[in-house]
Design an enzyme around this catalytic site. Structure first.
Site, PDB file in Angstrom:
ATOM      1  N   HIS A  10       0.929  -1.002  -0.133  1.00  0.00           N
ATOM      2  CA  HIS A  10       0.060  -0.175   0.272  1.00  0.00           C
ATOM      3  C   HIS A  10       0.774   1.532  -0.081  1.00  0.00           C
ATOM      4  O   HIS A  10       2.324   0.627  -0.579  1.00  0.00           O
ATOM      5  CB  HIS A  10      -1.592   0.222   1.225  1.00  0.00           C
ATOM      6  CG  HIS A  10      -1.937  -1.326   1.182  1.00  0.00           C
ATOM      7  ND1 HIS A  10      -2.933  -1.664   0.390  1.00  0.00           N
ATOM      8  CD2 HIS A  10      -1.872  -2.399   1.680  1.00  0.00           C
ATOM      9  CE1 HIS A  10      -3.490  -3.398   0.758  1.00  0.00           C
ATOM     10  NE2 HIS A  10      -2.391  -3.488   1.453  1.00  0.00           N
ATOM     11  N   GLU A  24      -2.181  -0.106   7.989  1.00  0.00           N
ATOM     12  CA  GLU A  24      -1.703  -1.098   7.392  1.00  0.00           C
ATOM     13  C   GLU A  24      -0.048  -0.891   6.824  1.00  0.00           C
ATOM     14  O   GLU A  24       0.868  -0.224   7.061  1.00  0.00           O
ATOM     15  CB  GLU A  24      -1.996  -1.441   6.340  1.00  0.00           C
ATOM     16  CG  GLU A  24      -1.442  -2.842   6.226  1.00  0.00           C
ATOM     17  CD  GLU A  24      -2.807  -3.420   4.755  1.00  0.00           C
ATOM     18  OE1 GLU A  24      -3.160  -3.310   4.466  1.00  0.00           O
ATOM     19  OE2 GLU A  24      -1.882  -4.958   4.367  1.00  0.00           O
ATOM     20  N   HIS A  77       2.437  -6.479   4.289  1.00  0.00           N
ATOM     21  CA  HIS A  77       1.473  -6.344   4.202  1.00  0.00           C
ATOM     22  C   HIS A  77       0.986  -7.018   5.639  1.00  0.00           C
ATOM     23  O   HIS A  77       1.557  -7.649   6.647  1.00  0.00           O
ATOM     24  CB  HIS A  77       0.559  -7.218   3.055  1.00  0.00           C
ATOM     25  CG  HIS A  77       0.590  -6.103   1.949  1.00  0.00           C
ATOM     26  ND1 HIS A  77      -0.163  -5.372   1.464  1.00  0.00           N
ATOM     27  CD2 HIS A  77       1.242  -6.554   1.041  1.00  0.00           C
ATOM     28  CE1 HIS A  77      -0.117  -5.481   0.074  1.00  0.00           C
ATOM     29  NE2 HIS A  77       1.104  -6.302   0.237  1.00  0.00           N
ATOM     30  N   GLU A 142       1.776 -11.463   5.167  1.00  0.00           N
ATOM     31  CA  GLU A 142       1.021 -11.013   6.249  1.00  0.00           C
ATOM     32  C   GLU A 142       1.375 -10.702   7.434  1.00  0.00           C
ATOM     33  O   GLU A 142       1.055 -12.405   7.762  1.00  0.00           O
ATOM     34  CB  GLU A 142      -1.117 -11.531   5.167  1.00  0.00           C
ATOM     35  CG  GLU A 142      -1.325 -11.438   4.497  1.00  0.00           C
ATOM     36  CD  GLU A 142      -1.488 -10.269   4.174  1.00  0.00           C
ATOM     37  OE1 GLU A 142      -1.593  -8.833   4.621  1.00  0.00           O
ATOM     38  OE2 GLU A 142      -2.489  -9.984   3.159  1.00  0.00           O
TER      39      GLU A 142
HETATM   40 ZN   LIG Z   1      -2.393  -5.015   2.476  1.00  0.00          ZN
END
Ligand SMILES: [Zn+2]
Length: 268
Positions: A10, A24, A77, A142
């Site tokens: 992002h 995030e 992420h 993640e």
């Molecule tokens: Zn993400």
């Protein structure tokens, strides 16, 4: 030299998942930069997709990796559930659960699991652009759930250890790089260069965590390799020897390689 693109997920107008004001994109940048620094110190050529709060689309991020002709792409992420607080742990996404990307994904998960994260496994996501459009083995980590208080506490308290774990997982696949160029250093005093003796050291590892450095140092000592730990740029570096002749450093490196260590030669 092995080149790894580290993508902080992002950025800019795309905050990623948001939970109680926490975004995030900020977590991913902190973690991505920390992972990258450790990799660099293990001889990896690191390219970041971003080092500040800017937006690039997932396909632009894949393009950055393609244009860099990178050997691997690691996208960082944090996870979120439709219903906040209903899940915990880490997972790594891949285009397809096969080959070197699958190995790297599992190595990263295994390292993160050691920190006490629940290991949710390797998951195939063939439609994720950053994974689909990149030409090299790519994984998307993640690093816990941003909508889970405990995962966030762990993320904040153990950011360095999490970065180390991800870097260790990557290094298991890439190996530490061997062909790092030795940059001549020029020492300067009062604006004038001074000649200082330069020593070639064979670096066997660099860690955020002192205990990991101690463990490697002890292992080397047990195997009869003189070594020491230096603390520099926030990392504990385990180095064998200090040679004024490059040839001698190369010989030590060859010895260590035969013993199964990955190394590189540095003057720092
Ligand atoms: Zn993400």
């Amino acid at each position: 030299m092995t080149r790894v693109v580290i993508d902080a997920g992002h950025g800019g107008r795309d905050p990623g998942a948001v939970y109680k004001g926490r975004q995030e994109k900020d977590d991913t940048l902190d973690l991505a930069l920390a992972v990258g620094e450790i990799l660099k110190d293990n001889g990896i050529d690191v390219v970041y997709t971003r080092t500040e709060d800017v937006y690039d689309s997932p396909s632009q991020k894949a393009n950055i990796a393609n244009e860099a002709d990178a050997d691997y792409l690691v996208s960082i992420h944090r996870n979120a559930m439709p219903n906040p607080g209903t899940a915990t742990g880490i997972e790594t996404l891949v285009y397809e659960d096969s080959g070197v990307r699958a190995k790297m994904a599992r190595d990263i998960n295994t390292e993160l699991e050691k920190l006490g994260f629940k290991n949710r496994g390797v998951i195939e996501r063939p439609n994720l652009t950053v994974l689909k459009r990149s030409n090299m083995p790519a994984v998307l980590v993640e690093a816990g759930f941003i909508d889970n208080e405990l995962d966030n506490k762990k993320f904040d308290d153990q950011l360095d250890e999490i970065a180390q774990a991800i870097a260790n997982g990557i290094l298991k696949t890439t190996g530490r790089d061997n062909s790092a160029e030795i940059e001549p250093e020029e020492e300067v005093s009062n604006g004038k260069p001074v000649s200082t003796p330069k020593f070639y050291r064979v670096q066997v590892g660099a860690y955020k965590n002192r205990n990991l450095a101690n463990a490697l140092s002890k292992q080397l000592s047990n195997e009869g390799i003189p070594n020491f730990i230096t603390f520099r740029d926030g990392l504990y570096k385990v180095q064998a020897g200090a040679f004024s002749q490059l040839d001698n450093a190369v010989r030590m490196e060859q010895r260590l390689r035969r013993m199964g260590y990955s190394t590189y030669i540095t003057t720092r």
